[in-house]
Enzyme design. Structure first.
Site, mmCIF file in Angstrom:
data_model
loop_
_atom_site.group_PDB
_atom_site.id
_atom_site.type_symbol
_atom_site.label_atom_id
_atom_site.label_comp_id
_atom_site.label_asym_id
_atom_site.label_seq_id
_atom_site.Cartn_x
_atom_site.Cartn_y
_atom_site.Cartn_z
ATOM 1 N N ARG A 1 -7.531 -0.535 16.761
ATOM 2 C CA ARG A 1 -8.009 -0.244 15.414
ATOM 3 C C ARG A 1 -8.942 -1.405 15.094
ATOM 4 N NH1 ARG A 1 -4.035 0.805 10.312
ATOM 5 N NH2 ARG A 1 -4.367 -1.445 10.067
ATOM 6 N N LYS B 1 0.812 -1.230 0.000
ATOM 7 C CA LYS B 1 0.000 0.000 0.000
ATOM 8 C C LYS B 1 0.840 1.273 0.000
ATOM 9 C CE LYS B 1 -0.618 0.104 4.977
ATOM 10 N NZ LYS B 1 -1.274 -0.580 6.081
HETATM 11 C C1 LIG Z 1 -0.334 -1.309 6.698
HETATM 12 C C2 LIG Z 1 -0.600 -2.594 7.315
HETATM 13 C C3 LIG Z 1 0.449 -3.502 7.513
HETATM 14 C C4 LIG Z 1 1.883 -3.193 7.181
HETATM 15 O O1 LIG Z 1 2.416 -2.311 8.129
HETATM 16 P P1 LIG Z 1 3.967 -1.903 8.098
HETATM 17 O O2 LIG Z 1 4.148 -1.133 9.342
HETATM 18 O O3 LIG Z 1 4.165 -1.092 6.867
HETATM 19 O O4 LIG Z 1 4.751 -3.152 8.081
HETATM 20 C C5 LIG Z 1 0.135 -4.736 8.050
HETATM 21 N N1 LIG Z 1 -1.123 -5.047 8.394
HETATM 22 C C6 LIG Z 1 -2.161 -4.203 8.223
HETATM 23 C C7 LIG Z 1 -3.524 -4.626 8.611
HETATM 24 C C8 LIG Z 1 -1.930 -2.950 7.682
HETATM 25 O O5 LIG Z 1 -2.957 -2.112 7.520
#
Ligand SMILES: *Cc1c(COP(=O)(O)O)cnc(C)c1O
Length: 352
Positions: free
Chosen positions: A131, A36
């Protein structure tokens, strides 16, 4: 080359992804690469797949479609709990999704039946960060209801920490996730393929724990791209922290006072700013601003200071630097700056 641009080193990303895959893989943890932050950029996705990473995870269907359309061959996981209104597309374009709302899962089931498909889900447990995730006390009941749904296959469970509340993944909350996984397997006689423990913030726990429990997977974005863990943003040994470089161009370089003069009111951000008097300084203006990138997430590679920004300009104190119009200035990006620069249509993406 045009400016502003973000230069992307595929070699450094590949090195980071391989190193993390080996590090986690040595103790049996499987890595899903999160795309993302780079908006599902297919050239980056390709590199991750070439490293042997088979699951690509993104929070947006548009990014997943972009990778699929470019022919990227991977299993695609949707990270953000689907919107009810998106359920049909989730079934069509993603292989599995993270979920925490029973009405959404119900709709995924209806859409999967309509499309004569089976959609895999990972059910998220709330472990303190507040969250996404079902509360642990209600989790087994929710699993029971999900197992009764047609068109839905429970592929696993997961948790996400250190995102909203900044809560650290540790032996306590990870053991709780393992325990819930075991309870589900015992009570319902199923096998959970994925027990997805978290994100880049799980590095510290992973390095120090003596017991990984039932955790099988981690979902990594930032540590692959920026080479750091995310509890303290410390570099991870052996990784590149400069795989991405933001390059902007000087459009003015003039010696001026360091403190604005006239009657002080609000600036463009609605603040009444204050300034340190450094006497006369070389003020350099770059043709990039807060509409292009999260300026607070930039760190200049040279010995210069960012004084501030407006929507289309960044103003620098060039210190002893000798800059003129047309010169390029290079920056490191933090995660927020990376996200914004990759998302901005005004910032060219240049793969090197
Ligand atoms: C963005 C996200 C990740 C990845 O997080 P990083 O800190 O970039 O490794 C993993 N799991 C979920 C649910 C996310 O939204």
């Amino acid at each position: 080359m045009s400016t502003p641009r973000i230069e992307i080193s595929l070699e450094k990303i590949s090195h980071n992804a391989n190193t993390l895959k080996d590090l986690y893989g040595a103790k049996g943890i499987h890595i899903c690469a999160v795309t993302k932050a780079v908006c599902g950029e297919p050239r980056i996705a390709e590199v991750l797949v070439k490293c042997g990473i088979d699951i690509l995870a993104d929070s947006r269907i548009a990014n997943i479609r972009k990778m699929r359309d470019a022919g990227v061959d991977a299993v695609f996981m949707l990270l953000r709990t689907p919107s009810l209104s998106q359920a049909a597309d989730v079934v069509t374009y993603t292989d599995l999704s993270l979920n925490s709302d029973l009405s959404v899962i119900g709709e995924l089931s209806r859409q999967a039946l309509k499309q004569q498909a089976v959609h895999k889900i990972i059910m998220m447990v709330e472990l303190g960060d507040l969250r996404e995730g079902l509360m642990p006390a209600n989790f087994l009941d929710a699993v029971e209801r999900v197992l009764e749904l047609d068109g839905i296959a429970l592929a696993g469970i997961g948790a996400n920490l250190a995102c909203f509340g900044g809560i650290k993944p540790d032996d306590d909350n990870m053991a709780r996730l393992s325990e819930i996984a075991r309870e589900i397997e015992q009570q319902f006689g199923v096998i959970l393929t994925h027990v997805s423990g978290g994100n880049s913030a799980n590095y510290t726990w992973f390095m120090s724990t003596e017991n990984l429990g039932r955790i099988t997977d981690l979902r990594l974005g930032e540590s692959i791209y920026l080479g750091c863990e995310t509890l303290f943003r410390k570099p991870i040994q052996g990784l590149f922290t400069d795989a991405f470089t933001l390059v902007a161009e000087v459009i003015e370089s003039i010696i001026k006072p360091s403190v604005p003069y006239g009657e002080a009111c609000q600036n463009v951000a609605g603040d009444v700013p204050s300034f340190e008097d450094l006497g006369e300084i070389r003020r350099v203006i770059l043709s990039i601003g807060s509409q292009d990138v999260l300026v607070s997430g930039l760190t200049p590679r040279a010995e210069i200071d960012i004084l501030g920004a407006s929507s289309d300009h960044i103003i620098l104190d060039a210190k002893n630097g000798d800059y003129g119009a047309g010169d390029e200035v290079r920056f490191d990006l933090n995660y927020g700056a990376l996200l914004s620069a990759m998302t901005s249509p005004y910032v060219e993406k240049v793969v090197i």
